[in-house]
Design a protein around this motif. Structure first.
Motif, mmCIF file in Angstrom:
data_model
loop_
_atom_site.group_PDB
_atom_site.id
_atom_site.type_symbol
_atom_site.label_atom_id
_atom_site.label_comp_id
_atom_site.label_asym_id
_atom_site.label_seq_id
_atom_site.Cartn_x
_atom_site.Cartn_y
_atom_site.Cartn_z
ATOM 1 N N GLN A 249 0.265 15.659 11.222
ATOM 2 C CA GLN A 249 0.198 14.231 11.481
ATOM 3 C C GLN A 249 1.256 13.496 10.678
ATOM 4 O O GLN A 249 1.546 13.842 9.544
ATOM 5 C CB GLN A 249 -1.190 13.701 11.116
ATOM 6 N N ALA A 287 4.801 13.814 19.749
ATOM 7 C CA ALA A 287 3.366 13.743 19.497
ATOM 8 C C ALA A 287 2.648 13.442 20.808
ATOM 9 O O ALA A 287 3.236 12.933 21.758
ATOM 10 C CB ALA A 287 3.073 12.651 18.476
ATOM 11 N N GLN A 345 -0.358 12.500 15.954
ATOM 12 C CA GLN A 345 -0.698 13.899 15.763
ATOM 13 C C GLN A 345 -0.631 14.651 17.085
ATOM 14 O O GLN A 345 -0.170 14.121 18.088
ATOM 15 C CB GLN A 345 -2.089 14.034 15.143
ATOM 16 N N PHE A 347 1.270 17.397 17.845
ATOM 17 C CA PHE A 347 2.675 17.563 18.188
ATOM 18 C C PHE A 347 2.867 18.728 19.158
ATOM 19 O O PHE A 347 2.184 19.746 19.070
ATOM 20 C CB PHE A 347 3.518 17.777 16.928
ATOM 21 N N GLU A 352 8.770 19.035 13.816
ATOM 22 C CA GLU A 352 8.431 17.628 13.686
ATOM 23 C C GLU A 352 9.607 16.860 13.102
ATOM 24 O O GLU A 352 10.514 17.435 12.515
ATOM 25 C CB GLU A 352 7.214 17.466 12.776
#
Length: 362
Positions: A249, A287, A345, A347, A352
């Motif tokens: 996240q 996400a 969140q 993902f 990321e």
């Protein structure tokens, strides 16, 4: 030897850029230097993103409603945030950090933990590393940073705030207990105004008072957080610096100086959405889920989430989605909240966005 001293082989530096957003504005516009600068949109729903030290003298603080900041400092200069420039300055600081260590754990645009137990430049002490980093930030970025040096992350975080702005403070392993016990309990990271008041109600005003409470008693009153308080009062923090960690996240949250109503959280959520957008560099389509987090004054955590067919294409759209989640929170009209947060969140891949841009209050 104290528990913290036994971990003395670790050398942790916490670097915190001073009044970062406001300092970037003053750097880039010399006419603003020495003046009270408030980074915020004006308006009933706006919240202060950052305040220069000249504005802080009047009581202006980040996360404060902009209208209140204007009342406290009527002659303040309000400037809308420009996250593109802030991210560029943040990247410059990160490049300086990388000269000294690869063990970097970014917390926000303006702060990071560095493990310099073994540094790249061969400097003999963590203190020398911190001095060099601050010099390079001043010379290359024309900004100032405060730094704390200690055997663990918890202590380094406290130390970096000790001589702000533009300061350096070192806590040696053998000094941990003597330093900690005299501190107000509110100096412990994570102990906000509400928790501080709650601790004072049971006779805990200093870390020394907290140190005197048995573990079982703290766990009975505060659950798992009671154990954390017990350890921190003894300078114990085993959390390592985790570089390039994959997070489930990206989020930003604020704990308020005083509890607010559900309706009042909207302005905060809009500001936090800007920070989360900056953290993801706008690439939120990696996400799948938008998350709202609230914590009541009774410390009950409430979360609501939404997985849209298409993710937002702007910070404003992200803010609108986060605010819309408030409609799914059922609470009594008189219910007050001590914390609000926005997160991304779920993902789609392990790659990321760089976490050095994850934003937090200054």
């Amino acid at each position: 030897m104290t528990p913290a001293a036994s971990e003395g082989i670790r050398k942790i530096v916490h670097v915190d850029m001073d009044a970062f957003y406001a300092s970037v504005e003053q750097r880039d516009n010399p006419e603003l230097r020495g003046l009270p600068v408030v980074v915020a949109w004006k308006g009933a729903r706006s919240v202060v993103c950052a305040a220069s030290y000249e504005a802080r003298k009047f009581g202006v603080r980040s996360a404060m409603p902009a209208m209140r900041a204007e009342r406290l400092c009527p002659h303040a200069i309000f400037i809308p945030p420009d996250f593109t420039r802030y991210k560029a300055a943040s990247q410059g600081a990160l490049e300086i950090f990388r000269r000294h260590t690869d063990m970097i754990e970014p917390l926000s645009l303006d702060e990071a933990y560095l493990d310099v137990t073994a540094n790249k430049t061969g400097l003999p002490t963590a203190t020398r590393v911190a001095i060099r980093i601050r010099e390079e930030i001043r010379q290359e970025l024309n900004l100032t940073a405060s730094a704390g040096v200690a055997p663990n992350k918890f202590l380094a975080k406290i130390a970096s705030d000790w001589k702000k702005p533009d300061g350096l403070f070192v806590i040696q392993p053998h000094e941990v207990q003597s330093f900690l016990l005299r501190l107000p309990v509110g100096r412990i990271p994570g102990v906000g105004k509400v928790m501080e008041d709650r601790l004072k109600q049971i006779g805990i005003g200093t870390v020394g008072d907290l140190h005197a409470i048995e573990l079982q008693s703290l766990e009975m009153q505060f659950g798992r957080y009671g154990r954390r308080l017990y350890e921190l009062a003894r300078g114990i923090d085993h959390n390592p610096v985790v570089p390039n960690r994959v997070r489930k996240q990206i989020s930003a949250e604020d704990t308020f100086e005083s509890d607010i109503s559900l309706v009042q959280t909207e302005a905060v959520l809009r500001r936090l959405s800007e920070k989360v957008w900056a953290a993801s560099k706008g690439n939120v389509r990696h996400a799948r889920t938008i998350v709202l987090k609230l914590k009541t004054k009774e410390f009950q955590t409430i979360t609501r989430s939404f997985t849209p067919a298409e993710m937002p294409l702007s910070a404003e759209e992200l803010a609108n989605a986060a605010v819309a989640l408030l409609e799914r929170v059922t609470s009594a009209p008189e219910q007050l909240f001590r914390l609000a947060g926005v997160g991304l969140q779920n993902f789609q891949s392990d790659q990321e966005p760089p976490l050095f841009a994850e934003a937090a209050p200054e």
